[in-house]
Design a protein around this motif. Sequence first.
Motif, short mmCIF file in Angstrom:
data_model
loop_
_atom_site.label_atom_id
_atom_site.label_comp_id
_atom_site.label_asym_id
_atom_site.label_seq_id
_atom_site.Cartn_x
_atom_site.Cartn_y
_atom_site.Cartn_z
N ARG A 134 0.84 -1.20 0.00
CA ARG A 134 0.00 0.00 0.00
C ARG A 134 0.87 1.24 0.00
NH1 ARG A 134 -2.03 -4.19 2.76
NH2 ARG A 134 -4.20 -4.68 2.34
N LYS A 135 0.55 2.16 -0.89
CA LYS A 135 1.34 3.39 -1.02
C LYS A 135 1.08 4.30 0.18
CE LYS A 135 2.20 7.12 -4.25
NZ LYS A 135 1.83 7.69 -5.54
N LEU A 136 2.15 4.88 0.71
CA LEU A 136 2.06 5.83 1.81
C LEU A 136 2.13 7.25 1.26
CD1 LEU A 136 4.43 4.15 4.40
CD2 LEU A 136 1.94 4.14 4.39
N LEU A 137 1.31 8.12 1.81
CA LEU A 137 1.25 9.50 1.36
C LEU A 137 1.98 10.40 2.35
CD1 LEU A 137 -2.52 9.49 0.39
CD2 LEU A 137 -0.57 9.17 -1.12
N VAL A 138 3.16 10.86 1.96
CA VAL A 138 3.94 11.80 2.78
C VAL A 138 4.47 12.89 1.86
CG1 VAL A 138 4.62 10.11 4.53
CG2 VAL A 138 6.03 10.41 2.54
N HIS A 139 4.87 13.99 2.45
CA HIS A 139 5.45 15.08 1.67
C HIS A 139 6.78 14.63 1.07
CE1 HIS A 139 2.56 18.15 2.81
NE2 HIS A 139 2.61 17.67 4.04
N ARG A 140 7.12 15.15 -0.08
CA ARG A 140 8.33 14.76 -0.81
C ARG A 140 9.58 15.00 0.04
NH1 ARG A 140 9.02 11.54 -4.81
NH2 ARG A 140 7.15 12.37 -5.74
N LYS A 141 9.62 16.12 0.75
CA LYS A 141 10.78 16.45 1.58
C LYS A 141 10.95 15.44 2.72
CE LYS A 141 12.46 20.86 2.63
NZ LYS A 141 12.27 22.21 3.10
N GLU A 142 9.82 15.07 3.38
CA GLU A 142 9.88 14.08 4.45
C GLU A 142 10.32 12.73 3.92
OE1 GLU A 142 5.85 14.22 5.82
OE2 GLU A 142 6.33 15.62 7.44
N MET A 143 9.79 12.35 2.74
CA MET A 143 10.13 11.06 2.16
C MET A 143 11.62 10.98 1.83
SD MET A 143 8.53 9.05 -1.09
CE MET A 143 9.06 10.28 -2.25
N SER A 144 12.17 12.02 1.24
CA SER A 144 13.59 12.00 0.89
C SER A 144 14.46 11.96 2.15
CB SER A 144 13.96 13.18 0.01
OG SER A 144 13.71 14.39 0.66
N LYS A 145 14.04 12.64 3.21
CA LYS A 145 14.78 12.62 4.46
C LYS A 145 14.77 11.21 5.07
CE LYS A 145 13.43 13.92 8.68
NZ LYS A 145 12.91 14.69 9.79
N LEU A 146 13.59 10.59 5.10
CA LEU A 146 13.47 9.25 5.67
C LEU A 146 14.27 8.22 4.87
CD1 LEU A 146 9.67 9.09 6.53
CD2 LEU A 146 11.57 9.21 8.13
N LEU A 147 14.13 8.25 3.55
CA LEU A 147 14.83 7.28 2.72
C LEU A 147 16.33 7.48 2.78
CD1 LEU A 147 12.46 7.08 -0.38
CD2 LEU A 147 12.69 5.47 1.51
N GLY A 148 16.78 8.73 2.92
CA GLY A 148 18.20 9.00 3.08
C GLY A 148 18.74 8.40 4.37
N GLN A 149 17.97 8.52 5.46
CA GLN A 149 18.41 7.94 6.73
C GLN A 149 18.41 6.43 6.68
OE1 GLN A 149 15.79 9.80 9.60
NE2 GLN A 149 17.33 11.35 10.09
N VAL A 150 17.43 5.85 6.00
CA VAL A 150 17.37 4.39 5.88
C VAL A 150 18.60 3.88 5.13
CG1 VAL A 150 16.12 2.50 4.76
CG2 VAL A 150 14.87 4.18 6.09
N LYS A 151 18.97 4.54 4.04
CA LYS A 151 20.11 4.10 3.24
C LYS A 151 21.43 4.36 3.95
CE LYS A 151 17.85 4.68 -1.19
NZ LYS A 151 17.72 5.53 -2.36
N ARG A 152 21.56 5.52 4.58
CA ARG A 152 22.84 5.95 5.15
C ARG A 152 23.11 5.31 6.51
NH1 ARG A 152 21.94 10.97 6.48
NH2 ARG A 152 21.06 11.33 4.44
N GLU A 153 22.14 5.33 7.40
CA GLU A 153 22.40 4.98 8.80
C GLU A 153 21.96 3.57 9.18
OE1 GLU A 153 20.61 8.01 11.17
OE2 GLU A 153 21.52 9.60 9.98
N GLY A 154 21.33 2.83 8.28
CA GLY A 154 20.92 1.47 8.61
C GLY A 154 19.75 1.39 9.56
N VAL A 155 18.83 2.33 9.49
CA VAL A 155 17.62 2.26 10.29
C VAL A 155 16.49 1.71 9.41
CG1 VAL A 155 18.28 4.14 11.82
CG2 VAL A 155 16.99 4.64 9.78
N THR A 156 15.37 1.38 10.02
CA THR A 156 14.24 0.85 9.27
C THR A 156 12.98 1.63 9.62
OG1 THR A 156 13.05 -1.16 8.70
CG2 THR A 156 13.69 -0.91 10.99
#
Length: 157
Positions: free
Chosen positions: A84-106
Motif C-alpha cells: 500500500r502506497k504511503l502518502l507523505v510530503h516529498r521532503k519528508e520522504m527523501s529525508k526518511l529514505l536517506g536515513q534508511v540508506k545511510r544509517e541502517g535504520v528501518t
Amino acid sequence: MAAEKEPQRQVAQNRRARFDYHIDETLEAGLVLFGSEVKSLRKGAASIGEAHAGERDGELYLFNAYIPEYPGANRFNHEPRRARKLLVHRKEMSKLLGQVKREGVTLVPMAFYFNDRGIAKVQIGLARGKKMADKRNAIKEREWNRDKARLMRAKTL
C-alpha cells in the motif's frame, strides 16, 4: 455551538515495535486504500505485526500489512497483504529514505488509526534495532517498576 472533536480511533497497534526497536522519531502518513480495505479497517480487523515500510519506484510503500477481505465486497475485494502506497510530503520522504540508506535504520509501522476527520492514517517510526542486552534491561526495568508499584500500594493500605 462548536461540534466536539471525536478522539482518534485506533484500529491496529504494533505493540512489539517499542520492545524490539529504539524509536528515534515518528511520522504520520496517509494510505492509498480501496473501499473494501477501509470498511475492513472500520470493523477493527487489521494486523501490522510483521509489516515494514520501504521504497519502491521512488515512492514509499507499506509492505506485508494484513487487512482481511471484507465479506460484503464480493468480487471487488482486495488482496489482504498487498503493498500500500504511503502518502507523505516529498521532503519528508527523501529525508526518511536517506536515513534508511545511510544509517541502517528501518521504517516500522506503529499504529493504524482514523483521525478526527475519519481518514485512515498510519504512524511510522524511524527505528534502530535493539540488542538482546537492551531487551533484557527493558524487561528488568518493567518488572522492577511493577514490583515498586505493588510495594507502594501495599504501604498505603
